[in-house]
Design a protein around this motif. Structure first.
Motif, mmCIF file in Angstrom:
data_model
loop_
_atom_site.group_PDB
_atom_site.id
_atom_site.type_symbol
_atom_site.label_atom_id
_atom_site.label_comp_id
_atom_site.label_asym_id
_atom_site.label_seq_id
_atom_site.Cartn_x
_atom_site.Cartn_y
_atom_site.Cartn_z
ATOM 1 N N ILE A 165 -25.221 44.054 38.344
ATOM 2 C CA ILE A 165 -24.634 44.262 37.158
ATOM 3 C C ILE A 165 -24.068 45.621 36.648
ATOM 4 C CG2 ILE A 165 -26.006 42.291 35.924
ATOM 5 C CD1 ILE A 165 -27.957 44.526 34.818
ATOM 6 N N GLY A 166 -24.110 46.782 37.868
ATOM 7 C CA GLY A 166 -23.712 48.158 37.893
ATOM 8 C C GLY A 166 -24.974 48.857 37.777
ATOM 9 N N SER A 167 -24.538 50.273 37.873
ATOM 10 C CA SER A 167 -25.469 51.448 38.111
ATOM 11 C C SER A 167 -26.762 51.184 38.838
ATOM 12 C CB SER A 167 -26.143 51.541 36.588
ATOM 13 O OG SER A 167 -25.295 52.357 35.861
ATOM 14 N N GLY A 168 -26.543 50.581 40.107
ATOM 15 C CA GLY A 168 -27.498 50.254 41.022
ATOM 16 C C GLY A 168 -28.366 49.239 40.603
ATOM 17 N N ILE A 169 -28.267 48.324 39.592
ATOM 18 C CA ILE A 169 -29.120 47.559 39.120
ATOM 19 C C ILE A 169 -28.601 46.043 39.394
ATOM 20 C CG2 ILE A 169 -30.720 46.456 37.095
ATOM 21 C CD1 ILE A 169 -31.246 49.363 37.346
#
Lengths: 52, 154
Positions: free
Chosen positions: B84-88
């Protein structure tokens, strides 16, 4: 365009907060996906935001 | 004096034209990247559906680095982990994951449309500037012919 840039941090935080309990969350560190708790994930996003 | 002013105007028009062409090129690259992204998302949906149809117990090859693969047994494909973005990444039920990817496709296509619209506007600007440059060039040529004619009379 990278995924990271496309979704705003606010949207991401909102999405995580609304995620039903029991859903697994992972954080990517290099090639590794580490399972984290919702709170840890939120902290990681905030930390990343602070570094920008 | 007028000649110098004309040259300056021509140089300015040419500069503007070059800058707009560069912007169009940048937009074209970005649109191409978005097309790749949409195609990847669609291919992901197809792969996930195929894996679900194949069902648990199927042997798959898991890539390890660029050249190695190890065998693994497929479990029920009822939960998908989505970035979902930002490495998450989060685990979502199959249908929800597919919906999430479809939502991403819609968002990317909306962005693509906006970029295309901007590109059309820039093309119109190119046309406008080209016309101005042509007119300027014709006016300059007419001025030079007039000057030559007067010179010959003298």
């Amino acid at each position: 365009m990278r995924e990271k840039e496309r979704r705003s941090k606010e949207e991401l935080i909102e999405l995580l907060k609304n995620l039903p309990e029991g859903r697994k969350i992972y954080y990517r560190i290099g090639n590794l996906m580490v399972e984290v708790s919702k709170e840890e994930a939120l902290k990681l996003i905030e930390k990343e935001e602070g570094e920008e | 004096m007028a000649v110098k002013r004309d040259e300056k105007r021509m140089a300015s028009l040419t500069r503007q034209l070059r800058s707009i062409i560069a912007q169009i090129e940048a937009l074209r690259v970005e649109i191409a990247q978005l097309d790749v992204l949409v195609s990847e998302y669609r291919s992901t949906i197809t792969t996930l559906r195929n894996l679900k149809d194949l069902g648990a117990g199927k042997e798959v090859l898991l890539p390890v680095g660029r050249i190695a693969q190890v065998g693994a047994k497929l479990e029920e494909v009822d939960k998908i982990v989505i970035n979902i973005g930002s490495g998450i990444s989060v685990e979502l039920p199959f249908d929800e994951a597919i919906q999430q990817i479809e939502k991403e496709i819609v968002a990317v296509l909306a962005l693509r449309e906006a970029l295309e619209k901007a590109m059309v506007e820039l093309y119109a600007r190119v046309e406008e500037l080209s016309q101005k440059i042509r007119e300027h060039g014709q006016a300059e040529a007419a001025g030079e012919e007039k000057n030559e004619g007067e010179g010959e009379k003298k």
